[in-house]
Design a protein around this motif. Structure first.
Motif, mmCIF file in Angstrom:
data_model
loop_
_atom_site.group_PDB
_atom_site.id
_atom_site.type_symbol
_atom_site.label_atom_id
_atom_site.label_comp_id
_atom_site.label_asym_id
_atom_site.label_seq_id
_atom_site.Cartn_x
_atom_site.Cartn_y
_atom_site.Cartn_z
ATOM 1 N N PRO A 61 0.809 -1.227 0.000
ATOM 2 C CA PRO A 61 0.000 0.000 0.000
ATOM 3 C C PRO A 61 0.839 1.274 0.000
ATOM 4 O O PRO A 61 0.414 2.298 -0.538
ATOM 5 C CB PRO A 61 -0.815 -0.109 1.287
ATOM 6 N N TYR A 62 2.046 1.224 0.592
ATOM 7 C CA TYR A 62 2.887 2.426 0.604
ATOM 8 C C TYR A 62 3.450 2.735 -0.782
ATOM 9 O O TYR A 62 3.651 3.904 -1.127
ATOM 10 C CB TYR A 62 4.009 2.296 1.639
ATOM 11 N N ILE A 63 3.721 1.687 -1.568
ATOM 12 C CA ILE A 63 4.169 1.928 -2.956
ATOM 13 C C ILE A 63 2.998 2.538 -3.737
ATOM 14 O O ILE A 63 3.165 3.477 -4.519
ATOM 15 C CB ILE A 63 4.656 0.620 -3.626
ATOM 16 N N ASN A 64 1.803 2.004 -3.469
ATOM 17 C CA ASN A 64 0.599 2.540 -4.102
ATOM 18 C C ASN A 64 0.389 4.005 -3.716
ATOM 19 O O ASN A 64 0.082 4.857 -4.558
ATOM 20 C CB ASN A 64 -0.599 1.683 -3.665
ATOM 21 N N PHE A 65 0.606 4.307 -2.445
ATOM 22 C CA PHE A 65 0.462 5.671 -1.916
ATOM 23 C C PHE A 65 1.453 6.619 -2.602
ATOM 24 O O PHE A 65 1.071 7.690 -3.106
ATOM 25 C CB PHE A 65 0.706 5.620 -0.398
ATOM 26 N N ALA A 66 2.728 6.209 -2.670
ATOM 27 C CA ALA A 66 3.762 7.056 -3.292
ATOM 28 C C ALA A 66 3.450 7.262 -4.778
ATOM 29 O O ALA A 66 3.533 8.398 -5.288
ATOM 30 C CB ALA A 66 5.134 6.409 -3.120
ATOM 31 N N ALA A 67 3.061 6.180 -5.464
ATOM 32 C CA ALA A 67 2.751 6.292 -6.897
ATOM 33 C C ALA A 67 1.549 7.218 -7.120
ATOM 34 O O ALA A 67 1.525 8.001 -8.084
ATOM 35 C CB ALA A 67 2.481 4.908 -7.481
ATOM 36 N N SER A 68 0.569 7.152 -6.213
ATOM 37 C CA SER A 68 -0.614 8.009 -6.343
ATOM 38 C C SER A 68 -0.255 9.479 -6.137
ATOM 39 O O SER A 68 -0.780 10.361 -6.830
ATOM 40 C CB SER A 68 -1.684 7.600 -5.335
#
Lengths: 245, 48
Positions: A61-68
Motif C-alpha cells: 500500500p505504501y508503494i501505491n500511496f507514493a505512486a498516487s
C-alpha cells in the motif's frame, strides 16, 4: 519507439526463477524441517505463510500511496510520467488485495483450528478487513467509474486508504485483545524460538521477491494496455480527419 | 512432518494446514496466470 530489450526480459525470467526457488526452500523449511510447535501442533505451521504475507500486505500500500502522490503531482505537469505512476499504483493495489485476501483467509483457517471461531471483531482483524475493503473499493472505482476523473479520484482514495496501514500495524500494540501479541518488535516478551527463524525468513524473502515480480509484471501489462489504448485513440483521430472522396 | 502427514485430512488442524498452503499457492498462481493471459491477449503497440 521504446523497445523492451532481451536483457530486461532475461532479468525478469531470472527474478521469477529465483522467487520460485526461494519459495520452494521456504515451503520445505516450514513443512518438513521446523520442529512441530509444542502448544499448537502442526497447525502452527500456518504461521510461516500467514505472517510474512501479512507483513508484505502492509508494504505494497505504501508503494501505491507514493505512486498516487506522483500521479497527482504529474497529472497536469507531465501526463506521460503521470500515466507511468498510475500504472504502478494500479499494480500495487491489485497485489495488496491479493496479499491481504490471503492474510485474512489464512488467519481465519488458523483461528478456526486454534480459537474455535472463524472470525471475531478484534481490532487487528477489523482494521485488516477495512484495509482489504479500501483497496477493493479502489479497484472497483477504477473499473466501474465512467467519469473523466477516475484516475484522480482513485489516487485521492489511495491517499486516504494508506492512513489505515499504520492503524493495522499498531492495532495489536494499542489494543491487546484476541489476536496474538506482536511477534517482532513488540517489546522484551516478543520474538520466536530461533529454530523457527530460517523458515520464517525464507518465506518472507520468497513472498517479497514473488510480490515484486508480479507487481512488475502487472505494471508492464498496464503499460502495454495504455500504449494500445493510445494507439487506438490516434487511429480514431486519424480516421476522423480523413476527407471522404 | 512428512508428505503423508501433510496430506492427512483426518483432523481439522491438519485439514486447515493443508487448505492454507493450497489456497495461498492457488490464489497467487491464479493471479499470475490471469496477468499472463492478459499479457498474451493485448497487442504490444510499441513493437509496430
Amino acid at each position: 519507439m521504446e523497445q523492451r530489450t532481451p536483457t530486461l526480459r532475461n532479468v525478469a525470467w531470472l527474478w521469477f526463477g529465483i522467487s520460485v526457488a526461494v519459495l520452494v526452500v521456504g515451503f520445505r523449511q516450514a513443512i518438513f524441517l521446523v520442529p512441530t510447535d509444542v502448544a499448537q501442533g502442526n497447525v502452527g505451521r500456518i504461521f510461516y505463510y500467514h505472517v510474512p504475507i501479512a507483513m508484505l500486505s502492509l508494504i505494497f500500500p505504501y508503494i501505491n500511496f507514493a505512486a498516487s502522490l506522483f500521479y497527482l503531482y504529474w497529472r497536469r505537469r507531465d501526463p506521460l510520467k503521470a500515466l507511468t505512476a498510475d500504472a504502478l499504483a494500479l499494480s500495487t493495489a491489485e497485489v495488496t488485495v491479493v496479499y491481504s485476501s490471503i492474510c485474512l483467509l489464512t488467519g481465519m483457517l488458523w483461528g478456526r483450528a486454534t480459537w474455535g471461531i472463524w472470525w471475531t471483531w478484534d481490532p487487528r482483524l477489523t482494521s485488516m478487513l477495512l484495509l482489504w475493503l479500501l483497496y477493493v473499493s479502489y479497484l472497483m472505482l477504477r473499473r466501474f467509474s465512467s467519469t473523466g476523473q477516475t484516475h484522480t479520484l482513485a489516487a485521492v482514495l489511495s491517499v486516504f486508504a494508506a492512513v489505515d496501514v499504520p492503524i493495522v500495524y499498531m492495532s495489536i500494540r494499542w489494543w491487546r485483545t484476541q489476536h496474538p501479541a506482536p511477534v517482532f518488535g513488540g517489546g522484551p516478551d516478543s520474538g520466536v524460538d530461533p529454530s523457527m527463524l530460517p523458515a520464517f525468513f525464507w518465506n518472507l524473502a520468497g513472498w517479497a521477491l514473488w510480490g515484486l515480480c508480479i507487481v512488475l509484471f502487472r505494471f508492464s501489462l498496464e503499460r502495454r494496455r495504455q500504449f494500445a489504448e493510445q494507439e487506438a485513440a490516434l487511429k480514431a483521430i486519424e480516421a476522423s480527419l480523413e476527407i471522404p472522396q | 512432518m512428512t508428505w503423508k502427514s501433510f496430506f492427512d485430512m483426518s483432523t481439522m488442524p491438519h485439514r486447515h494446514l493443508l487448505f492454507t498452503y493450497v489456497a495461498v499457492l492457488v490464489i497467487q498462481g491464479g493471479y499470475f496466470c490471469w496477468v499472463a493471459w492478459n499479457w498474451f491477449h493485448i497487442r504490444d503497440a510499441r513493437r509496430y
